[in-house]
Scaffold this active site. Structure first.
Site, PDB file in Angstrom:
ATOM      1  N   SER A 154       7.117 -16.262  33.672  1.00  0.00           N
ATOM      2  CA  SER A 154       5.953 -16.928  34.258  1.00  0.00           C
ATOM      3  C   SER A 154       5.909 -16.724  35.760  1.00  0.00           C
ATOM      4  O   SER A 154       4.956 -17.130  36.411  1.00  0.00           O
ATOM      5  CB  SER A 154       5.973 -18.422  33.922  1.00  0.00           C
ATOM      6  OG  SER A 154       7.222 -18.973  34.248  1.00  0.00           O
TER       7      SER A 154
ATOM      8  N   HIS B  51       2.453 -12.686  29.094  1.00  0.00           N
ATOM      9  CA  HIS B  51       2.646 -14.091  29.469  1.00  0.00           C
ATOM     10  C   HIS B  51       1.843 -15.010  28.547  1.00  0.00           C
ATOM     11  O   HIS B  51       0.615 -15.059  28.612  1.00  0.00           O
ATOM     12  CB  HIS B  51       2.232 -14.277  30.941  1.00  0.00           C
ATOM     13  CG  HIS B  51       2.528 -15.639  31.465  1.00  0.00           C
ATOM     14  ND1 HIS B  51       1.812 -16.240  32.474  1.00  0.00           N
ATOM     15  CD2 HIS B  51       3.471 -16.541  31.106  1.00  0.00           C
ATOM     16  CE1 HIS B  51       2.303 -17.436  32.708  1.00  0.00           C
ATOM     17  NE2 HIS B  51       3.301 -17.646  31.893  1.00  0.00           N
TER      18      HIS B  51
ATOM     19  N   GLU C   1      -1.741 -13.345  29.223  1.00  0.00           N
ATOM     20  CA  GLU C   1      -1.916 -12.481  30.396  1.00  0.00           C
ATOM     21  C   GLU C   1      -1.075 -11.228  30.168  1.00  0.00           C
ATOM     22  O   GLU C   1       0.120 -11.329  29.903  1.00  0.00           O
ATOM     23  CB  GLU C   1      -1.409 -13.176  31.666  1.00  0.00           C
ATOM     24  CG  GLU C   1      -2.323 -14.227  32.232  1.00  0.00           C
ATOM     25  CD  GLU C   1      -1.780 -14.818  33.533  1.00  0.00           C
ATOM     26  OE1 GLU C   1      -2.535 -14.883  34.506  1.00  0.00           O
ATOM     27  OE2 GLU C   1      -0.601 -15.234  33.567  1.00  0.00           O
TER      28      GLU C   1
ATOM     29  N   ASN D  80      -1.187 -19.019  36.745  1.00  0.00           N
ATOM     30  CA  ASN D  80      -0.272 -19.872  37.516  1.00  0.00           C
ATOM     31  C   ASN D  80      -0.613 -19.885  38.998  1.00  0.00           C
ATOM     32  O   ASN D  80      -0.343 -20.869  39.692  1.00  0.00           O
ATOM     33  CB  ASN D  80       1.174 -19.426  37.310  1.00  0.00           C
ATOM     34  CG  ASN D  80       1.729 -19.932  35.980  1.00  0.00           C
ATOM     35  OD1 ASN D  80       1.162 -20.831  35.377  1.00  0.00           O
ATOM     36  ND2 ASN D  80       2.817 -19.347  35.529  1.00  0.00           N
TER      37      ASN D  80
HETATM   38  N1  CAA Z   1       1.714 -26.427  17.079  1.00  0.00           N
HETATM   39  C1  CAA Z   1       0.572 -26.451  16.350  1.00  0.00           C
HETATM   40  N2  CAA Z   1      -0.505 -27.201  16.682  1.00  0.00           N
HETATM   41  C2  CAA Z   1      -0.396 -27.972  17.783  1.00  0.00           C
HETATM   42  C3  CAA Z   1       0.766 -28.003  18.591  1.00  0.00           C
HETATM   43  C4  CAA Z   1       1.846 -27.176  18.187  1.00  0.00           C
HETATM   44  N3  CAA Z   1       2.985 -27.113  18.912  1.00  0.00           N
HETATM   45  N4  CAA Z   1       0.547 -28.851  19.638  1.00  0.00           N
HETATM   46  C5  CAA Z   1      -0.697 -29.328  19.490  1.00  0.00           C
HETATM   47  N5  CAA Z   1      -1.274 -28.805  18.384  1.00  0.00           N
HETATM   48  C6  CAA Z   1      -2.634 -29.016  17.892  1.00  0.00           C
HETATM   49  C7  CAA Z   1      -2.820 -30.365  17.248  1.00  0.00           C
HETATM   50  O1  CAA Z   1      -2.440 -30.341  15.902  1.00  0.00           O
HETATM   51  C8  CAA Z   1      -4.302 -30.600  17.422  1.00  0.00           C
HETATM   52  O2  CAA Z   1      -5.038 -29.874  16.456  1.00  0.00           O
HETATM   53  P1  CAA Z   1      -6.577 -30.280  16.044  1.00  0.00           P
HETATM   54  O3  CAA Z   1      -7.423 -29.952  17.229  1.00  0.00           O
HETATM   55  O4  CAA Z   1      -6.873 -29.439  14.862  1.00  0.00           O
HETATM   56  O5  CAA Z   1      -6.553 -31.740  15.768  1.00  0.00           O
HETATM   57  C9  CAA Z   1      -4.580 -29.961  18.790  1.00  0.00           C
HETATM   58  O6  CAA Z   1      -3.523 -29.020  19.010  1.00  0.00           O
HETATM   59  C10 CAA Z   1      -4.591 -31.009  19.852  1.00  0.00           C
HETATM   60  O7  CAA Z   1      -3.334 -31.696  19.844  1.00  0.00           O
HETATM   61  P2  CAA Z   1      -3.157 -33.295  19.933  1.00  0.00           P
HETATM   62  O8  CAA Z   1      -4.356 -33.981  19.348  1.00  0.00           O
HETATM   63  O9  CAA Z   1      -1.821 -33.658  19.394  1.00  0.00           O
HETATM   64  O10 CAA Z   1      -3.025 -33.580  21.488  1.00  0.00           O
HETATM   65  P3  CAA Z   1      -4.007 -33.183  22.660  1.00  0.00           P
HETATM   66  O11 CAA Z   1      -5.422 -33.366  22.273  1.00  0.00           O
HETATM   67  O12 CAA Z   1      -3.470 -33.838  23.869  1.00  0.00           O
HETATM   68  O13 CAA Z   1      -3.772 -31.628  22.795  1.00  0.00           O
HETATM   69  C11 CAA Z   1      -2.761 -29.912  24.010  1.00  0.00           C
HETATM   70  C12 CAA Z   1      -2.532 -31.083  23.103  1.00  0.00           C
HETATM   71  C13 CAA Z   1      -3.471 -28.798  23.248  1.00  0.00           C
HETATM   72  C14 CAA Z   1      -1.373 -29.441  24.441  1.00  0.00           C
HETATM   73  C15 CAA Z   1      -3.634 -30.355  25.228  1.00  0.00           C
HETATM   74  O14 CAA Z   1      -3.043 -31.465  25.804  1.00  0.00           O
HETATM   75  C16 CAA Z   1      -3.785 -29.286  26.267  1.00  0.00           C
HETATM   76  O15 CAA Z   1      -4.570 -28.359  26.114  1.00  0.00           O
HETATM   77  N6  CAA Z   1      -3.034 -29.415  27.379  1.00  0.00           N
HETATM   78  C17 CAA Z   1      -3.030 -28.423  28.446  1.00  0.00           C
HETATM   79  C18 CAA Z   1      -2.137 -27.303  28.055  1.00  0.00           C
HETATM   80  C19 CAA Z   1      -2.002 -26.283  29.147  1.00  0.00           C
HETATM   81  O16 CAA Z   1      -2.659 -26.292  30.171  1.00  0.00           O
HETATM   82  N7  CAA Z   1      -1.080 -25.342  28.926  1.00  0.00           N
HETATM   83  C20 CAA Z   1      -0.793 -24.313  29.872  1.00  0.00           C
HETATM   84  C21 CAA Z   1       0.443 -24.674  30.599  1.00  0.00           C
HETATM   85  S1  CAA Z   1       0.797 -23.468  31.817  1.00  0.00           S
HETATM   86  C22 CAA Z   1       1.753 -22.363  31.021  1.00  0.00           C
HETATM   87  O17 CAA Z   1       2.119 -22.486  29.895  1.00  0.00           O
HETATM   88  C23 CAA Z   1       2.089 -21.158  31.817  1.00  0.00           C
HETATM   89  C24 CAA Z   1       3.303 -21.197  32.646  1.00  0.00           C
HETATM   90  O18 CAA Z   1       3.857 -20.132  32.878  1.00  0.00           O
HETATM   91  C25 CAA Z   1       3.791 -22.392  33.300  1.00  0.00           C
END
Ligand code: CAA
Length: 283
Positions: free
Chosen positions: A119, A140, A152, A190
């Site tokens: 990352s 990524h 990415e 990022n």
């Molecule tokens: N496996 C399968 N499905 C999953 C899951 C997993 N590990 N985690 C969540 N889900 C699914 C849920 O089952 C749910 O499905 P439905 O829409 O069908 O109901 C959906 O995702 C939403 O989950 P939740 O209802 O439990 O919770 P939420 O609404 O808070 O969503 C989230 C969780 C998708 C993580 C949401 O909070 C989100 O989009 N957060 C931001 C994530 C983000 O920005 N990620 C990037 C981080 S930066 C990075 O990764 C790069 C780096 O290098 C640092």
């Protein structure tokens, strides 16, 4: 080149997510980690993620079983000898990654591709330890991998067009949308996302508002799915600090400096969800 068998190095959050998505897409996957406990945790998390999909009728029982059957695990890189592509998703530490890449380079067939899920580290620097840097690329993924739609694809200075094309086709086969990015600190997402989270940590450090209110502000006032501090806990406070350090050192621009609070939290072992406590408690 068509990729059918892949190796994943590292069975942490990202490695297990990548292995799961690849297996669900019909690829044969071998996931390698030196720690048997990490492989066990990864297996549990893949099972629970697949169960979630079954519970929501997004996957049937046969698809769940097939995906699990396509994932093999091993403790040694030698198990990856015949892979078409190996995705390195080990700890975000340059020396560890360079050691793994050198070993893979000596082991894999001359046609095999190597990708890194780093990352923050430079793709050009990682590629430099490989005999054929044209076969190396940044791939990524975003956390949680089964849910997030983006990959990415980062080209190092020497990445070949054919490498990019093969990995781009794979990204689509995994059901993800690839974007093509030139190698530079933080790549694209990022570079934009982490300074926003960093600013939220400054707001907390300055006592502008509570962690809960900062997050509610961005959830309700900017429609972010989760607040920036909860997202920092999900990403890992140590990973966030590593990205900010790379941006700060890479551009030598004070706008990227990490707040003292971030460094203190890493020193104290408050790393977010994975350690049970970060800006919020998960115990
Ligand atoms: N496996 C399968 N499905 C999953 C899951 C997993 N590990 N985690 C969540 N889900 C699914 C849920 O089952 C749910 O499905 P439905 O829409 O069908 O109901 C959906 O995702 C939403 O989950 P939740 O209802 O439990 O919770 P939420 O609404 O808070 O969503 C989230 C969780 C998708 C993580 C949401 O909070 C989100 O989009 N957060 C931001 C994530 C983000 O920005 N990620 C990037 C981080 S930066 C990075 O990764 C790069 C780096 O290098 C640092």
């Amino acid at each position: 080149m068509v990729i059918n068998t892949i190796g994943v190095v590292g069975a942490g959050t990202m490695g297990s997510g990548i292995a799961q998505v690849a297996a669900q897409s019909g690829l044969q996957v071998t996931m390698v980690d030196v720690a048997p406990a990490a492989l066990e945790r990864a297996h549990k998390s893949i099972v629970s993620s697949l169960d979630r999909l079954v519970a929501k009728d997004k996957l049937d029982a046969a698809g769940r079983a097939q995906a699990l059957a396509r994932i093999a695990t091993a403790n040694e890189l030698a198990a990856l000898r015949s892979a078409d592509l190996v995705i390195e998703a080990a700890t975000e530490n340059l020396d560890i990654k360079l050691k793994i890449l050198r070993e893979l380079d000596a082991l894999l067939t001359p046609e095999a591709l190597i990708a890194s899920n780093t990352s923050s580290l430079s793709i050009t620097v990682l590629a430099a330890v490989i005999q054929r840097p044209e076969r190396f690329i940044g791939m990524h993924f975003f956390n949680p991998v089964p849910v997030m739609g983006l990959i990415e694809l980062i080209r190092g200075l020497q990445t070949a067009d054919a490498t990019h094309a093969a990995v781009e086709a794979l990204a689509r086969r995994l059901g993800k949308t690839p974007i093509s990015v030139r190698n530079a600190p933080g790549f694209v997402v990022n570079r934009i996302l982490c300074p926003m989270i960093n600013e939220a940590v400054f707001a907390l450090q300055e006592g502008l508002a509570s962690a809960e209110d900062i997050d509610a502000g961005m959830r309700l006032g900017a429609n972010h799915p989760i607040g920036p501090l909860a997202l920092a806990d999900m990403i890992g406070i140590d990973v966030l600090l590593a990205v900010m350090d790379v941006l700060y050192e890479g551009f030598r621009d004070p706008k990227y400096r990490p707040p003292t609070l971030l460094r203190e939290m890493v020193a104290a072992g408050l790393l977010g969800r994975k350690s049970g406590r970060g800006f919020f408690s998960y115990r």
